[in-house]
Motif scaffolding. Structure first.
Motif, mmCIF file in Angstrom:
data_model
loop_
_atom_site.group_PDB
_atom_site.id
_atom_site.type_symbol
_atom_site.label_atom_id
_atom_site.label_comp_id
_atom_site.label_asym_id
_atom_site.label_seq_id
_atom_site.Cartn_x
_atom_site.Cartn_y
_atom_site.Cartn_z
ATOM 1 N N THR A 103 -1.834 -2.801 6.700
ATOM 2 C CA THR A 103 -2.064 -3.016 8.321
ATOM 3 C C THR A 103 -0.928 -1.892 9.142
ATOM 4 O O THR A 103 -1.410 -1.439 10.416
ATOM 5 C CB THR A 103 -2.110 -4.280 8.846
ATOM 6 N N ARG A 104 -0.073 -1.605 9.064
ATOM 7 C CA ARG A 104 1.249 -1.479 8.961
ATOM 8 C C ARG A 104 0.787 0.375 9.498
ATOM 9 O O ARG A 104 1.395 1.470 9.339
ATOM 10 C CB ARG A 104 2.255 -1.405 8.517
ATOM 11 N N THR A 121 -11.519 12.026 -5.566
ATOM 12 C CA THR A 121 -11.733 10.473 -4.642
ATOM 13 C C THR A 121 -10.618 11.404 -4.618
ATOM 14 O O THR A 121 -9.757 11.458 -5.609
ATOM 15 C CB THR A 121 -12.301 9.607 -5.351
ATOM 16 N N ALA A 122 -9.602 10.105 -3.604
ATOM 17 C CA ALA A 122 -8.401 10.121 -2.576
ATOM 18 C C ALA A 122 -8.521 9.176 -1.528
ATOM 19 O O ALA A 122 -9.399 9.062 -1.404
ATOM 20 C CB ALA A 122 -8.574 11.615 -2.123
ATOM 21 N N PHE A 123 -7.160 8.679 -1.970
ATOM 22 C CA PHE A 123 -6.781 7.695 -1.040
ATOM 23 C C PHE A 123 -6.189 7.617 0.323
ATOM 24 O O PHE A 123 -4.856 7.849 -0.679
ATOM 25 C CB PHE A 123 -6.912 6.103 -1.597
ATOM 26 N N LEU A 124 -6.237 6.796 1.623
ATOM 27 C CA LEU A 124 -4.881 7.176 2.397
ATOM 28 C C LEU A 124 -4.539 5.856 2.379
ATOM 29 O O LEU A 124 -5.809 4.709 2.832
ATOM 30 C CB LEU A 124 -5.832 7.894 3.516
ATOM 31 N N GLY A 125 -3.271 5.209 2.403
ATOM 32 C CA GLY A 125 -3.209 4.115 3.147
ATOM 33 C C GLY A 125 -1.656 3.519 2.478
ATOM 34 O O GLY A 125 -1.145 4.713 1.727
ATOM 35 N N LYS A 126 -1.162 1.799 2.116
ATOM 36 C CA LYS A 126 0.304 2.054 2.622
ATOM 37 C C LYS A 126 0.423 0.817 1.152
ATOM 38 O O LYS A 126 -0.557 -0.532 1.938
ATOM 39 C CB LYS A 126 0.336 1.398 3.833
ATOM 40 N N VAL A 127 1.352 0.995 0.774
ATOM 41 C CA VAL A 127 2.234 -0.530 0.074
ATOM 42 C C VAL A 127 2.907 -0.439 0.266
ATOM 43 O O VAL A 127 4.327 0.060 1.319
ATOM 44 C CB VAL A 127 1.552 -0.301 -1.111
ATOM 45 N N VAL A 171 1.432 5.507 1.252
ATOM 46 C CA VAL A 171 2.744 6.281 1.512
ATOM 47 C C VAL A 171 3.932 4.130 1.675
ATOM 48 O O VAL A 171 2.036 3.195 1.368
ATOM 49 C CB VAL A 171 2.687 5.774 3.088
ATOM 50 N N GLU A 172 4.273 4.572 0.505
ATOM 51 C CA GLU A 172 4.877 3.303 0.336
ATOM 52 C C GLU A 172 6.277 2.709 1.047
ATOM 53 O O GLU A 172 6.877 3.442 1.731
ATOM 54 C CB GLU A 172 6.317 3.676 -0.828
ATOM 55 N N ASP A 173 6.302 1.725 1.875
ATOM 56 C CA ASP A 173 6.866 1.046 2.836
ATOM 57 C C ASP A 173 7.520 -0.354 2.521
ATOM 58 O O ASP A 173 7.692 -1.579 1.977
ATOM 59 C CB ASP A 173 5.536 0.462 4.221
ATOM 60 N N ASP A 174 9.024 0.384 2.610
ATOM 61 C CA ASP A 174 10.180 -1.064 1.853
ATOM 62 C C ASP A 174 10.364 -2.030 3.169
ATOM 63 O O ASP A 174 11.497 -3.179 2.760
ATOM 64 C CB ASP A 174 11.529 -0.647 1.489
ATOM 65 N N SER A 175 9.867 -2.315 4.487
ATOM 66 C CA SER A 175 9.930 -3.306 5.300
ATOM 67 C C SER A 175 8.697 -4.051 5.076
ATOM 68 O O SER A 175 8.799 -5.291 5.845
ATOM 69 C CB SER A 175 9.888 -2.682 6.469
ATOM 70 N N GLY A 183 2.764 -2.937 -4.998
ATOM 71 C CA GLY A 183 2.556 -1.840 -4.126
ATOM 72 C C GLY A 183 2.502 -0.596 -5.852
ATOM 73 O O GLY A 183 2.104 0.420 -5.726
ATOM 74 N N LYS A 184 3.120 -1.028 -6.412
ATOM 75 C CA LYS A 184 3.726 -0.059 -8.014
ATOM 76 C C LYS A 184 2.247 0.309 -9.101
ATOM 77 O O LYS A 184 1.886 0.292 -8.799
ATOM 78 C CB LYS A 184 4.741 -0.555 -8.153
ATOM 79 N N MET A 185 1.880 -1.119 -9.017
ATOM 80 C CA MET A 185 0.545 -1.624 -9.571
ATOM 81 C C MET A 185 -0.411 -1.398 -9.064
ATOM 82 O O MET A 185 -1.122 -0.430 -9.876
ATOM 83 C CB MET A 185 0.252 -2.942 -9.924
ATOM 84 N N LEU A 186 -0.448 -0.843 -7.735
ATOM 85 C CA LEU A 186 -1.768 -0.923 -7.155
ATOM 86 C C LEU A 186 -1.985 0.885 -7.606
ATOM 87 O O LEU A 186 -2.877 1.394 -7.896
ATOM 88 C CB LEU A 186 -1.859 -1.182 -6.070
ATOM 89 N N ILE A 187 -0.938 1.855 -7.274
ATOM 90 C CA ILE A 187 -0.679 3.031 -7.204
ATOM 91 C C ILE A 187 -0.785 4.025 -8.539
ATOM 92 O O ILE A 187 -2.274 4.560 -9.683
ATOM 93 C CB ILE A 187 0.963 3.575 -7.145
ATOM 94 N N ASP A 188 -0.751 3.092 -9.787
ATOM 95 C CA ASP A 188 -0.213 3.141 -11.026
ATOM 96 C C ASP A 188 -2.168 3.159 -11.260
ATOM 97 O O ASP A 188 -2.580 3.784 -11.932
ATOM 98 C CB ASP A 188 0.277 2.186 -11.952
ATOM 99 N N THR A 189 -2.495 1.726 -10.584
ATOM 100 C CA THR A 189 -4.399 1.364 -11.066
ATOM 101 C C THR A 189 -5.001 2.914 -10.721
ATOM 102 O O THR A 189 -5.513 2.757 -11.234
ATOM 103 C CB THR A 189 -4.722 0.405 -10.732
ATOM 104 N N LEU A 190 -4.561 3.002 -9.529
ATOM 105 C CA LEU A 190 -5.534 3.947 -8.934
ATOM 106 C C LEU A 190 -5.157 5.813 -9.753
ATOM 107 O O LEU A 190 -6.284 5.915 -9.479
ATOM 108 C CB LEU A 190 -5.511 4.253 -7.361
ATOM 109 N N ALA A 191 -4.448 5.873 -10.007
ATOM 110 C CA ALA A 191 -3.870 7.473 -10.603
ATOM 111 C C ALA A 191 -4.728 6.889 -12.225
ATOM 112 O O ALA A 191 -5.520 7.663 -12.800
ATOM 113 C CB ALA A 191 -2.535 7.325 -11.161
#
Length: 324
Positions: free
Chosen positions: A112-113, A50-56, A80-84, A62-70
């Motif tokens: 949502t962004r 599987t693969a995921f498309l999203g933004k944190v 996508v990682e967004d600093d705003s 955000g890092k925790m989520l990416i690491d958990t999915l990986a």
């Protein structure tokens, strides 16, 4: 790289109540989640790629989520990682039966962004099924991004799976919620919907709701989850109900519906069949496996972390079949 399923949508941290402290306030633990993430975690656990498309956000969550999915084996190159903007948070309080009440920190949340031009479309090009849920339809620009991504996937002949996943606090009005939930159903080949969502949309018996989805919206395969009462399934020509296993001590129902959906889809994909060739027997087997996987997941907190091994699910399936 080929994928069985690519999903678009929200990643968030579920803060689940694990007790009450000495002054009466809820003690909470942070659990990585979000419906599409939970959904993919079940698929991966049960043999799919599987693969995921999203933004944190570019924050600790955000890092925790990416690491958990990986760690769960899910491809994360489409995140996508967004600093705003900050990663979305959900605070989940539970009653004595394990049922949930949600409060969201999402005004806006990073999920949502997401813009269409930020999507790695190769993850859709190379999948068999494209999955989305209604939380992607609550706010712009994610709503338009999701609708364009669904159109892109349909044009390329992908299966489309959908979970209405109604969360009333996230909608500006219930009229808007109903309109967008029905749009999602109108796009889907496979729908996993709860009994509460059926009541919200149509307030009719399950068979009538399934017939509506087949005949009015073009849905091919329908699963209606009934909580502890199991699941109603229909492929348009046959239907039935399967039970949940006995002896489940519910701790937290967070993610159970998502885990049901991913588990059921994993069984449908494992048949190797086209959608039109999936039989009532295939649907029954998928629904029973998914009921067992979802029920077992409620014995632990969180979504992604609560998916149990396939061997454990198969033991539960055998127990249910032996009792029938």
């Amino acid at each position: 790289m080929k994928y069985d399923v690519t999903a678009i949508g929200e990643l968030l941290i579920d803060f689940a109540c694990t007790g009450i402290n000495e002054v009466g306030y809820p003690a909470m633990s942070a659990n990585p989640g979000g419906a599409p993430g939970n959904f993919l975690a079940a698929l991966n656990k049960y043999g799919c790629r599987t693969a995921f498309l999203g933004k944190v956000g570019t924050d600790a969550f955000g890092k925790m989520l990416i690491d958990t999915l990986a760690a769960a084996g899910i491809e994360t190159q489409g995140i996508v990682e967004d600093d705003s903007v900050f990663t979305t948070l959900a605070f989940v309080t539970l009653d004595e039966s394990g049922d949930r009440t949600f409060s969201f920190a999402r005004k806006p949340g990073a999920d949502t962004r997401l813009r269409f031009d930020e999507l790695d479309l190769s993850l859709i090009d190379n999948c068999r099924d494209f999955h989305f849920g209604s939380l992607s339809l609550t706010d712009e620009p994610m709503r338009s991004t999701t609708k364009r991504a669904v159109a892109y996937a349909k044009e390329r002949g992908k299966w489309i799976s959908y979970d209405p996943n109604l969360r009333k606090p996230l909608w500006k009005s219930m009229d808007e919620a109903g309109e967008q939930l029905l749009w999602g159903i109108s796009q889907a080949d496979i729908v996993k919907i709860s009994d509460e969502e059926v009541d919200f949309l149509w307030n009719c018996p399950y068979l009538e709701a399934a017939q509506k989805m087949h005949e009015e919206y073009g849905v091919k395969l329908v699963f209606i989850t009934l909580g502890s009462d199991g699941c109603f399934y229909s492929n348009g020509s046959s239907f039935g109900v399967v039970p949940t296993p006995d002896g489940i001590h519910v701790v937290d129902t967070t993610g159970a519906g998502d885990i049901f959906g991913g588990s059921a889809l994993s069984r449908l994909l494992a048949t190797g069949k086209e959608l039109s060739d999936i039989t009532g027997g295939d649907m029954r087997s998928a629904a029973l496996f998914a009921c067992c996987a979802a029920s077992l997941s409620t014995q632990a907190h969180g979504g992604i972390s609560s998916v149990v091994p396939e061997k454990t699910v198969r033991e539960a399936v055998k127990s249910v079949l032996d009792s029938l």
